[in-house]
Motif scaffolding. Structure first.
Motif, PDB file in Angstrom:
ATOM      1  N   ALA A   8       0.916  -1.174   0.058  1.00 32.42           N
ATOM      2  CA  ALA A   8       0.157   0.085  -0.112  1.00 32.42           C
ATOM      3  C   ALA A   8       0.980   1.161   0.092  1.00 32.42           C
ATOM      4  CB  ALA A   8      -0.832  -0.058   1.337  1.00 32.42           C
ATOM      5  N   ALA A   9       2.064   1.261   0.876  1.00 33.37           N
ATOM      6  CA  ALA A   9       2.752   2.480   0.947  1.00 33.37           C
ATOM      7  C   ALA A   9       3.441   2.698  -0.417  1.00 33.37           C
ATOM      8  CB  ALA A   9       3.827   2.168   2.084  1.00 33.37           C
ATOM      9  N   VAL A  10       3.982   1.584  -0.964  1.00 31.69           N
ATOM     10  CA  VAL A  10       5.022   1.851  -2.331  1.00 31.69           C
ATOM     11  C   VAL A  10       4.003   2.289  -3.351  1.00 31.69           C
ATOM     12  CG1 VAL A  10       6.036   0.711  -3.957  1.00 31.69           C
ATOM     13  CG2 VAL A  10       6.631   0.085  -1.626  1.00 31.69           C
ATOM     14  N   ALA A  24       0.134   2.293   8.927  1.00 34.42           N
ATOM     15  CA  ALA A  24       1.073   1.633   8.095  1.00 34.42           C
ATOM     16  C   ALA A  24       2.492   2.374   8.571  1.00 34.42           C
ATOM     17  CB  ALA A  24       0.880   1.773   6.640  1.00 34.42           C
ATOM     18  N   SER A  25       3.452   1.422   8.542  1.00 39.08           N
ATOM     19  CA  SER A  25       5.011   1.730   9.027  1.00 39.08           C
ATOM     20  C   SER A  25       5.419   2.728   7.977  1.00 39.08           C
ATOM     21  CB  SER A  25       5.666   0.574   9.201  1.00 39.08           C
ATOM     22  OG  SER A  25       5.632  -0.027   7.992  1.00 39.08           O
ATOM     23  N   ALA A  26       6.029   3.774   8.301  1.00 34.65           N
ATOM     24  CA  ALA A  26       6.405   4.711   7.217  1.00 34.65           C
ATOM     25  C   ALA A  26       7.664   4.405   6.420  1.00 34.65           C
ATOM     26  CB  ALA A  26       6.881   5.957   8.029  1.00 34.65           C
ATOM     27  N   HIS A  27       7.238   4.650   5.204  1.00 36.51           N
ATOM     28  CA  HIS A  27       8.417   4.400   4.081  1.00 36.51           C
ATOM     29  C   HIS A  27       8.848   5.673   3.422  1.00 36.51           C
ATOM     30  CE1 HIS A  27       7.961   0.176   4.478  1.00 36.51           C
ATOM     31  NE2 HIS A  27       6.585   0.291   4.436  1.00 36.51           N
ATOM     32  N   VAL A  28      10.218   5.910   3.135  1.00 35.63           N
ATOM     33  CA  VAL A  28      10.837   6.908   2.463  1.00 35.63           C
ATOM     34  C   VAL A  28      11.506   6.251   1.072  1.00 35.63           C
ATOM     35  CG1 VAL A  28      12.546   8.512   2.403  1.00 35.63           C
ATOM     36  CG2 VAL A  28      11.188   8.259   4.392  1.00 35.63           C
ATOM     37  N   PRO A  48       6.074   9.519   2.221  1.00 33.61           N
ATOM     38  CA  PRO A  48       4.755   9.474   2.222  1.00 33.61           C
ATOM     39  C   PRO A  48       3.880   9.859   3.592  1.00 33.61           C
ATOM     40  CG  PRO A  48       5.620   7.338   2.013  1.00 33.61           C
ATOM     41  CD  PRO A  48       6.836   8.517   2.050  1.00 33.61           C
ATOM     42  N   HIS A  49       4.787   9.490   4.598  1.00 36.24           N
ATOM     43  CA  HIS A  49       4.004   9.844   5.916  1.00 36.24           C
ATOM     44  C   HIS A  49       5.253   9.784   7.030  1.00 36.24           C
ATOM     45  CE1 HIS A  49       4.144   5.453   5.626  1.00 36.24           C
ATOM     46  NE2 HIS A  49       3.328   5.625   4.556  1.00 36.24           N
ATOM     47  N   GLY A  50       4.662  10.151   8.148  1.00 41.27           N
ATOM     48  CA  GLY A  50       5.980  10.151   9.087  1.00 41.27           C
ATOM     49  C   GLY A  50       6.056   9.116  10.145  1.00 41.27           C
TER      50      GLY A  50
HETATM   51 CU   LIG Z   1       5.003   3.472   4.352  1.00 39.04          CU
END
Ligand SMILES: [Cu+2]
Length: 203
Positions: A8-10, A24-28, A48-50
């Motif tokens: 979802a994050a990607v 969701a765990s944060a991803h950079v 995408p989020h903190g």
């Molecule tokens: Cu993420």
């Protein structure tokens, strides 16, 4: 939950439309995850989020030693620092030997809400090493806590396996470009330049 939140994050980050929820765990990650060999390429670090629901207050990104001419942008309201380090043996940059290279870029001095998207751009010279994976290990500091996006995989493994790690490092794979950045190789350009100058000389 874990695998679905990564996907979802990607997708969220890559599509730039769907911000993954705060749970969701944060991803950079680096947009497109590619860099064209020999190009002065524009890279975008996507946040995408903190850290959970906590806002991002600082990003410290390690610059792969192979990159040259690293020039960051300071998004509105953010400070940017370029930290350099000395190298044991001089390296060639823009045709001349240098003893210092860019080590880290630090964006700070602002607060990015977890539910907002952050884009942190920089331009850099990509080495002529197709298939090489360039890792941009990043420490994301938040008002509460931090996320250390530093996990990598050995060169012997497919790069996509990095998404199986808890804290995948942002990365870009060097790819062979379709054509030289200026539409002509530097040798041909230099030859044309010399011819032009020779013609311009008063006889
Ligand atoms: Cu993420």
């Amino acid at each position: 939950m874990r695998f679905r939140s990564v996907v979802a994050a990607v997708i969220g980050a890559a599509g730039l439309g769907l911000a993954a929820g705060p749970e969701a765990s944060a991803h950079v990650l680096v947009e497109n995850m590619k860099g064209r060999a020999g190009y002065n390429e524009m890279f975008t670090l996507i946040v995408p989020h903190g850290c959970g629901s906590s806002p991002t207050t600082e990003l410290r990104m390690k610059v792969p030693p192979e990159l040259s001419q690293v020039i960051p942008e300071a998004p509105a309201g953010w400070n940017v620092q370029v930290l350099k380090r000395k190298v044991d043996k001089p390296v060639m940059r823009s045709g001349r030997p240098v003893t210092e290279v860019v080590d880290e870029i630090v964006w700070s001095g602002n607060s990015l809400p977890s539910e907002h998207l952050g884009l942190f751009r920089f331009m850099a010279g990509v080495p002529n090493t197709p298939d090489k994976v360039l890792y941009f290990k990043t420490i994301q500091k938040c008002a509460e806590g931090e996320s250390r996006w530093v996990d990598t995989v050995p060169d012997t493994e497919e790069i996509w396996r990095v998404w199986l790690k808890d804290y995948p490092s942002p990365y870009a794979v060097v790819i062979a470009p379709d054509a030289p950045q200026l539409g002509v190789d530097m040798k041909t350009l230099a030859k044309a330049d010399a011819e032009m100058k020779a013609k311009a000389k008063p006889q």
